[in-house]
Scaffold this motif. Structure first.
Motif: not given
Length: 148
Positions: A4-9, A12-13, A117-127
């Motif tokens: 998934a891609e979670m776009l926030t204000d 992006l994570m 636990c059902f997933g992990k942020v693999v890019e965009g940890l700084e978000v």
């Protein structure tokens, strides 16, 4: 593999799911995301060096999708670490749409095998670090890779 891609204000994570460990939770999150459930919701709870929490349609911490799903706590990936996506609940088997993302492993060990636990942020940890209470989820996009 489902991602998934979670776009926030705040940015992006990119998320990878633990399909083998938590198939009910992954399907639930995917279905809610595809329906647009999370789009426009806020992170209603932010505790520095602990978690950011979202997925409440009421924004109060008490809302949900109108149903509950059972916990899945026996898989290999049931450890809360930086970037881990986990199901919030009011007690075992009461999760639905609210989720949290961990800031770090410090302060989260007590959640292991208590919250799925059902997933992990693999890019965009700084978000994760940029999210504040009231930050918005703009859109969650599900990406389903074809397995050859």
């Amino acid at each position: 593999m489902i991602k998934a891609e979670m776009l926030t204000d705040k940015g992006l994570m990119k998320i990878e799911f633990f399909e083998a460990d938590a198939p009910i939770h992954v399907k639930n999150f995917v279905d809610l995301s595809k329906s647009g459930f999370y789009d426009g919701l806020t992170f209603h709870r932010v505790i520095p060096d602990f978690v950011i929490q979202g997925g409440d349609p009421d924004g109060t911490g008490a809302g949900g999708p109108g149903y509950s799903i059972p916990c899945e706590l026996t898989g290999n990936n049931q450890y809360h670490d930086r970037g881990v996506l986990s199901m919030a609940h009011r007690g075992r088997n009461t999760g639905g749409s609210q989720f949290f993302i961990c800031h770090s492993r410090r302060n989260t060990a007590h959640l292991d095998r208590n919250h799925t636990c059902f997933g992990k942020v693999v890019e965009g940890l700084e978000v994760i670090d940029a999210i504040r209470e009231g930050s918005k989820i703009i859109k969650v996009t599900i990406i389903e890779d074809e397995v050859a």
